[in-house]
Design a protein around this motif. Structure first.
Motif, PDB file in Angstrom:
ATOM      1  N   TYR A  33     -23.564  51.605  22.230  1.00 24.15           N
ATOM      2  CA  TYR A  33     -24.107  52.103  23.479  1.00 24.15           C
ATOM      3  C   TYR A  33     -23.399  51.408  24.624  1.00 24.15           C
ATOM      4  O   TYR A  33     -23.267  50.183  24.645  1.00 24.15           O
ATOM      5  CB  TYR A  33     -25.609  51.843  23.549  1.00 24.15           C
ATOM      6  CG  TYR A  33     -26.345  52.523  22.417  1.00 24.15           C
ATOM      7  CD1 TYR A  33     -26.630  53.883  22.479  1.00 24.15           C
ATOM      8  CD2 TYR A  33     -26.716  51.820  21.279  1.00 24.15           C
ATOM      9  CE1 TYR A  33     -27.284  54.521  21.436  1.00 24.15           C
ATOM     10  CE2 TYR A  33     -27.374  52.453  20.236  1.00 24.15           C
ATOM     11  CZ  TYR A  33     -27.648  53.802  20.318  1.00 24.15           C
ATOM     12  OH  TYR A  33     -28.281  54.426  19.289  1.00 24.15           O
ATOM     13  N   MET A  34     -22.926  52.191  25.564  1.00 25.71           N
ATOM     14  CA  MET A  34     -22.189  51.628  26.690  1.00 25.71           C
ATOM     15  C   MET A  34     -23.194  51.095  27.709  1.00 25.71           C
ATOM     16  O   MET A  34     -23.838  51.845  28.432  1.00 25.71           O
ATOM     17  CB  MET A  34     -21.301  52.681  27.325  1.00 25.71           C
ATOM     18  CG  MET A  34     -20.358  52.136  28.327  1.00 25.71           C
ATOM     19  SD  MET A  34     -19.105  53.370  28.652  1.00 25.71           S
ATOM     20  CE  MET A  34     -18.292  52.629  30.027  1.00 25.71           C
ATOM     21  N   SER A  35     -23.338  49.765  27.700  1.00 24.59           N
ATOM     22  CA  SER A  35     -24.272  49.166  28.643  1.00 24.59           C
ATOM     23  C   SER A  35     -23.507  48.383  29.701  1.00 24.59           C
ATOM     24  O   SER A  35     -23.508  48.748  30.858  1.00 24.59           O
ATOM     25  CB  SER A  35     -25.270  48.275  27.916  1.00 24.59           C
ATOM     26  OG  SER A  35     -24.571  47.309  27.145  1.00 24.59           O
ATOM     27  N   ARG A  36     -22.849  47.328  29.293  1.00 26.66           N
ATOM     28  CA  ARG A  36     -22.065  46.525  30.229  1.00 26.66           C
ATOM     29  C   ARG A  36     -20.595  46.691  29.890  1.00 26.66           C
ATOM     30  O   ARG A  36     -20.248  46.960  28.751  1.00 26.66           O
ATOM     31  CB  ARG A  36     -22.404  45.037  30.111  1.00 26.66           C
ATOM     32  CG  ARG A  36     -23.844  44.691  30.359  1.00 26.66           C
ATOM     33  CD  ARG A  36     -24.088  43.198  30.186  1.00 26.66           C
ATOM     34  NE  ARG A  36     -23.589  42.741  28.885  1.00 26.66           N
ATOM     35  CZ  ARG A  36     -23.065  41.540  28.657  1.00 26.66           C
ATOM     36  NH1 ARG A  36     -22.943  40.673  29.627  1.00 26.66           N
ATOM     37  NH2 ARG A  36     -22.648  41.202  27.466  1.00 26.66           N
ATOM     38  N   THR A  37     -19.745  46.494  30.871  1.00 25.31           N
ATOM     39  CA  THR A  37     -18.297  46.490  30.625  1.00 25.31           C
ATOM     40  C   THR A  37     -17.660  45.401  31.477  1.00 25.31           C
ATOM     41  O   THR A  37     -18.208  44.983  32.495  1.00 25.31           O
ATOM     42  CB  THR A  37     -17.646  47.845  30.986  1.00 25.31           C
ATOM     43  OG1 THR A  37     -17.893  48.136  32.356  1.00 25.31           O
ATOM     44  CG2 THR A  37     -18.154  48.970  30.106  1.00 25.31           C
ATOM     45  N   TYR A  38     -16.507  44.937  30.994  1.00 28.23           N
ATOM     46  CA  TYR A  38     -15.725  43.994  31.784  1.00 28.23           C
ATOM     47  C   TYR A  38     -14.990  44.747  32.883  1.00 28.23           C
ATOM     48  O   TYR A  38     -14.721  45.950  32.770  1.00 28.23           O
ATOM     49  CB  TYR A  38     -14.681  43.304  30.910  1.00 28.23           C
ATOM     50  CG  TYR A  38     -15.240  42.283  29.938  1.00 28.23           C
ATOM     51  CD1 TYR A  38     -16.198  41.369  30.307  1.00 28.23           C
ATOM     52  CD2 TYR A  38     -14.754  42.228  28.645  1.00 28.23           C
ATOM     53  CE1 TYR A  38     -16.677  40.428  29.414  1.00 28.23           C
ATOM     54  CE2 TYR A  38     -15.217  41.287  27.743  1.00 28.23           C
ATOM     55  CZ  TYR A  38     -16.185  40.394  28.141  1.00 28.23           C
ATOM     56  OH  TYR A  38     -16.653  39.458  27.258  1.00 28.23           O
ATOM     57  N   LEU A  44      -8.162  43.837  30.246  1.00 24.79           N
ATOM     58  CA  LEU A  44      -6.761  43.825  29.810  1.00 24.79           C
ATOM     59  C   LEU A  44      -6.375  42.479  29.212  1.00 24.79           C
ATOM     60  O   LEU A  44      -5.634  42.414  28.239  1.00 24.79           O
ATOM     61  CB  LEU A  44      -5.825  44.178  30.971  1.00 24.79           C
ATOM     62  CG  LEU A  44      -5.758  45.656  31.318  1.00 24.79           C
ATOM     63  CD1 LEU A  44      -4.950  45.852  32.600  1.00 24.79           C
ATOM     64  CD2 LEU A  44      -5.155  46.454  30.178  1.00 24.79           C
ATOM     65  N   MET A  45      -6.882  41.401  29.767  1.00 24.63           N
ATOM     66  CA  MET A  45      -6.554  40.070  29.244  1.00 24.63           C
ATOM     67  C   MET A  45      -7.224  39.822  27.889  1.00 24.63           C
ATOM     68  O   MET A  45      -6.639  39.209  27.003  1.00 24.63           O
ATOM     69  CB  MET A  45      -6.969  38.992  30.246  1.00 24.63           C
ATOM     70  CG  MET A  45      -6.119  38.996  31.493  1.00 24.63           C
ATOM     71  SD  MET A  45      -6.549  37.655  32.608  1.00 24.63           S
ATOM     72  CE  MET A  45      -6.010  36.261  31.670  1.00 24.63           C
ATOM     73  N   ILE A  46      -8.457  40.302  27.728  1.00 30.41           N
ATOM     74  CA  ILE A  46      -9.218  40.063  26.508  1.00 30.41           C
ATOM     75  C   ILE A  46      -8.851  41.054  25.409  1.00 30.41           C
ATOM     76  O   ILE A  46      -8.818  40.722  24.239  1.00 30.41           O
ATOM     77  CB  ILE A  46     -10.731  40.104  26.811  1.00 30.41           C
ATOM     78  CG1 ILE A  46     -11.086  38.902  27.681  1.00 30.41           C
ATOM     79  CG2 ILE A  46     -11.555  40.124  25.540  1.00 30.41           C
ATOM     80  CD1 ILE A  46     -12.506  38.893  28.156  1.00 30.41           C
ATOM     81  N   GLY A  47      -8.580  42.305  25.793  1.00 27.85           N
ATOM     82  CA  GLY A  47      -8.230  43.318  24.807  1.00 27.85           C
ATOM     83  C   GLY A  47      -9.335  44.314  24.513  1.00 27.85           C
ATOM     84  O   GLY A  47      -9.200  45.165  23.651  1.00 27.85           O
ATOM     85  N   THR A  48     -10.439  44.202  25.233  1.00 27.36           N
ATOM     86  CA  THR A  48     -11.534  45.167  25.095  1.00 27.36           C
ATOM     87  C   THR A  48     -12.306  45.231  26.394  1.00 27.36           C
ATOM     88  O   THR A  48     -12.376  44.258  27.133  1.00 27.36           O
ATOM     89  CB  THR A  48     -12.488  44.809  23.932  1.00 27.36           C
ATOM     90  OG1 THR A  48     -13.509  45.816  23.853  1.00 27.36           O
ATOM     91  CG2 THR A  48     -13.125  43.451  24.105  1.00 27.36           C
ATOM     92  N   ILE A  49     -12.875  46.377  26.647  1.00 31.21           N
ATOM     93  CA  ILE A  49     -13.700  46.527  27.840  1.00 31.21           C
ATOM     94  C   ILE A  49     -15.161  46.196  27.547  1.00 31.21           C
ATOM     95  O   ILE A  49     -15.961  45.965  28.429  1.00 31.21           O
ATOM     96  CB  ILE A  49     -13.546  47.958  28.419  1.00 31.21           C
ATOM     97  CG1 ILE A  49     -14.039  48.007  29.851  1.00 31.21           C
ATOM     98  CG2 ILE A  49     -14.230  48.983  27.542  1.00 31.21           C
ATOM     99  CD1 ILE A  49     -13.662  49.266  30.593  1.00 31.21           C
ATOM    100  N   PHE A  50     -15.514  46.141  26.251  1.00 33.74           N
ATOM    101  CA  PHE A  50     -16.896  45.927  25.836  1.00 33.74           C
ATOM    102  C   PHE A  50     -17.155  44.463  25.479  1.00 33.74           C
ATOM    103  O   PHE A  50     -16.551  43.936  24.548  1.00 33.74           O
ATOM    104  CB  PHE A  50     -17.233  46.803  24.633  1.00 33.74           C
ATOM    105  CG  PHE A  50     -17.034  48.260  24.897  1.00 33.74           C
ATOM    106  CD1 PHE A  50     -17.923  48.964  25.701  1.00 33.74           C
ATOM    107  CD2 PHE A  50     -15.953  48.925  24.357  1.00 33.74           C
ATOM    108  CE1 PHE A  50     -17.734  50.307  25.958  1.00 33.74           C
ATOM    109  CE2 PHE A  50     -15.757  50.273  24.611  1.00 33.74           C
ATOM    110  CZ  PHE A  50     -16.643  50.967  25.406  1.00 33.74           C
ATOM    111  N   LYS A  55     -14.857  39.104  20.392  1.00 34.94           N
ATOM    112  CA  LYS A  55     -15.053  38.105  19.338  1.00 34.94           C
ATOM    113  C   LYS A  55     -13.855  37.153  19.346  1.00 34.94           C
ATOM    114  O   LYS A  55     -12.738  37.554  19.066  1.00 34.94           O
ATOM    115  CB  LYS A  55     -15.171  38.769  17.958  1.00 34.94           C
ATOM    116  CG  LYS A  55     -16.217  39.855  17.888  1.00 34.94           C
ATOM    117  CD  LYS A  55     -17.602  39.292  18.028  1.00 34.94           C
ATOM    118  CE  LYS A  55     -18.626  40.394  17.843  1.00 34.94           C
ATOM    119  NZ  LYS A  55     -19.938  40.016  18.244  1.00 34.94           N
ATOM    120  N   ARG A  56     -14.108  35.956  19.683  1.00 36.85           N
ATOM    121  CA  ARG A  56     -13.048  34.956  19.760  1.00 36.85           C
ATOM    122  C   ARG A  56     -12.532  34.578  18.382  1.00 36.85           C
ATOM    123  O   ARG A  56     -13.304  34.466  17.424  1.00 36.85           O
ATOM    124  CB  ARG A  56     -13.538  33.702  20.473  1.00 36.85           C
ATOM    125  CG  ARG A  56     -13.991  33.953  21.881  1.00 36.85           C
ATOM    126  CD  ARG A  56     -12.813  34.267  22.749  1.00 36.85           C
ATOM    127  NE  ARG A  56     -13.272  34.454  24.119  1.00 36.85           N
ATOM    128  CZ  ARG A  56     -12.620  35.153  24.997  1.00 36.85           C
ATOM    129  NH1 ARG A  56     -11.506  35.741  24.686  1.00 36.85           N
ATOM    130  NH2 ARG A  56     -13.081  35.279  26.215  1.00 36.85           N
TER     131      ARG A  56
END
Length: 65
Positions: A33-38, A44-50, A55-56
């Motif tokens: 479910y799309m709740s929050r996004t970066y 772009l730096m992390i590799g996901t918008i969610f 997951k580090r």
């Protein structure tokens, strides 16, 4: 008398015939479910918008901790 063995005569081939009827793989994909996004720069730096998928990498194997 024919001593030539075919692929069907080998025991290991007969064991594998049952594998032809099995599913190759099954996937479990939970609903997301799309709740929050970066924001776009951070995504772009992390590799996901969610954030839920952020997951580090800890450098450990996937076993229990």
């Amino acid at each position: 008398m024919n001593n030539h063995k075919t692929d069907d005569d080998r025991p290991e081939r007969k064991d594998m015939d049952c594998l032809d009827q099995m599913a190759l793989a099954m996937a479990y994909v939970p609903w997301q479910y799309m709740s929050r996004t970066y924001d776009p720069e951070k995504a772009l730096m992390i590799g996901t918008i969610f954030p839920e998928l952020d997951k580090r990498f800890t450098g450990r194997s996937g076993g229990r901790r």
